[in-house]
Design a protein around this motif. Structure first.
Motif, short mmCIF file in Angstrom:
data_model
loop_
_atom_site.label_atom_id
_atom_site.label_comp_id
_atom_site.label_asym_id
_atom_site.label_seq_id
_atom_site.Cartn_x
_atom_site.Cartn_y
_atom_site.Cartn_z
N ILE A 68 0.82 -1.21 0.00
CA ILE A 68 0.00 0.00 0.00
C ILE A 68 0.86 1.26 0.00
CG2 ILE A 68 -1.70 1.37 1.29
CD1 ILE A 68 -1.76 -2.31 1.74
N ALA A 69 1.78 1.35 0.95
CA ALA A 69 2.65 2.52 1.06
C ALA A 69 4.00 2.04 1.59
CB ALA A 69 2.04 3.56 1.98
N ALA A 74 -0.61 3.37 7.13
CA ALA A 74 -0.90 3.79 8.50
C ALA A 74 -2.30 3.45 8.95
CB ALA A 74 -0.66 5.29 8.65
N ARG A 75 -3.19 3.15 8.00
CA ARG A 75 -4.58 2.85 8.35
C ARG A 75 -5.17 1.93 7.29
NH1 ARG A 75 -3.93 7.93 6.97
NH2 ARG A 75 -3.90 8.57 9.16
N PRO A 76 -6.26 1.23 7.58
CA PRO A 76 -6.88 0.35 6.58
C PRO A 76 -7.29 1.11 5.33
CG PRO A 76 -7.77 -0.08 8.77
CD PRO A 76 -6.94 1.17 8.89
N ASP A 77 -7.05 0.51 4.19
CA ASP A 77 -7.37 1.13 2.91
C ASP A 77 -8.67 0.53 2.37
OD1 ASP A 77 -7.40 1.49 -0.07
OD2 ASP A 77 -5.50 2.52 0.35
N PRO A 78 -9.68 1.35 2.11
CA PRO A 78 -10.98 0.81 1.67
C PRO A 78 -10.95 0.14 0.30
CG PRO A 78 -10.95 3.20 1.49
CD PRO A 78 -9.70 2.82 2.22
N TRP A 120 -5.82 -6.10 8.95
CA TRP A 120 -6.60 -5.32 7.99
C TRP A 120 -6.95 -6.09 6.71
CZ3 TRP A 120 -2.86 -0.53 8.37
CH2 TRP A 120 -3.00 0.05 9.64
N TYR A 121 -6.05 -6.99 6.27
CA TYR A 121 -6.25 -7.63 4.97
C TYR A 121 -6.20 -9.15 5.01
CZ TYR A 121 -5.11 -2.82 3.94
OH TYR A 121 -5.09 -1.44 3.94
N ARG A 122 -5.98 -9.73 6.20
CA ARG A 122 -5.94 -11.18 6.37
C ARG A 122 -5.02 -11.85 5.34
NH1 ARG A 122 -11.54 -13.60 5.90
NH2 ARG A 122 -10.38 -15.46 6.56
#
Length: 268
Positions: A68-69, A74-78, A120-122
């Motif tokens: 992601i980054a 830093a936080r869950p991405d929708p 967040w993404y399992r």
């Protein structure tokens, strides 16, 4: 050609247990799902992954890396959560990208990122990039790999770990992970490369080759080299590093052809 001077036992069988040797695909990175929705949809298309599609046959895609980054962010991405669910539904393992920065990042930093990927993404495993390869850093990798296995326990049964050193690695690193990336670079170097002799003692499914700047004209030659050098998973692309571009951000122009070449029933 140098790659034809492989030691006895180099060309190894891998895969389905039937004696038919099949290469599989791994995707070491792809642009963010918001920026590349078509690519992520293709990666989760029925029949590309391990679960059968409409023709009731499974495809060759083993795993896809999520970044992601430069990590989980830093936080869950929708946008990433639905992409992760779609991949799992297609039978494709989703690996979180952990950058070891040649072994300079701390154990705590890496485990913290692993927790976020799992929460967040399992994710089904991890792709450890820029990993050290020398014997002096082996203990660091062993400790990290053992911890990641414990975090991935239960439903993931230890998960899938892929280690990507920046160069040659000590043979003991293979004992820590499921797959070791033994080549990552451009086609001009790959076509004259030689696998390290110690790898011949292990099955092909333990090794992965990542090759960019590969023209369509040489795709079949690259597949022959990968088989001869003892790789079980490959990613080939015609994308290049020109102008600072990441060659793995988009799928190769000949993606459909690779999927077809490595599909069920195709041998060397």
């Amino acid at each position: 050609m140098p790659y034809l001077t492989t030691p006895p036992g180099r060309a190894r069988r891998a895969g389905d247990g039937s004696g038919v040797r099949r290469l599989g695909l791994g995707v070491p990175g792809c642009a963010h799902p918001m920026l590349a929705p078509a690519e992520w949809a293709e990666l989760s298309r029925p029949g590309v992954g391990a679960f059968p599609g409409p023709d009731r046959e499974a495809g060759p895609l083993h795993w896809v890396v999520l970044d992601i980054a430069d990590g989980p962010g830093a936080r869950p991405d929708p946008y990433c959560a639905p992409a992760a669910v779609a991949l799992r539904s297609a039978g494709v393992a989703l690996l979180g990208r952990l950058d070891m920065r040649d072994g300079t990042r701390t154990f705590g930093e890496l485990v913290s990122e692993a927790h976020r990927f799992l929460d967040w993404y399992r994710v089904d495993g991890f792709h450890l990039v820029h990993a050290p390869g020398g014997a002096d850093r082996l203990g660091h990798v062993q400790r990290l790999a053992a911890t990641l296995r414990a975090l991935l326990g239960g439903e993931h049964e230890g998960g899938h770990l892929v280690l990507a050193p920046g160069g040659p690695s000590h043979p003991a690193y293979l004992e820590c992970v499921d797959q070791l990336v033994t080549y990552a670079g451009n086609w001009a170097d790959y076509r004259w490369s030689q696998a390290e002799e110690w790898t011949a003692a292990h099955p092909a499914e333990r090794f992965c080759h990542l090759v960019h700047s590969l023209p369509r004209l040489h795709l079949e030659e690259a597949l022959r080299i990968a088989r001869w050098q003892g790789a079980g998973t490959v990613c080939f692309t015609d994308r290049t590093r020109r102008a600072g571009q990441d060659p793995w951000e988009t799928l190769p122009g000949y993606w459909d052809e690779i999927v077809s070449c490595l599909g069920p029933g195709v041998s060397e």
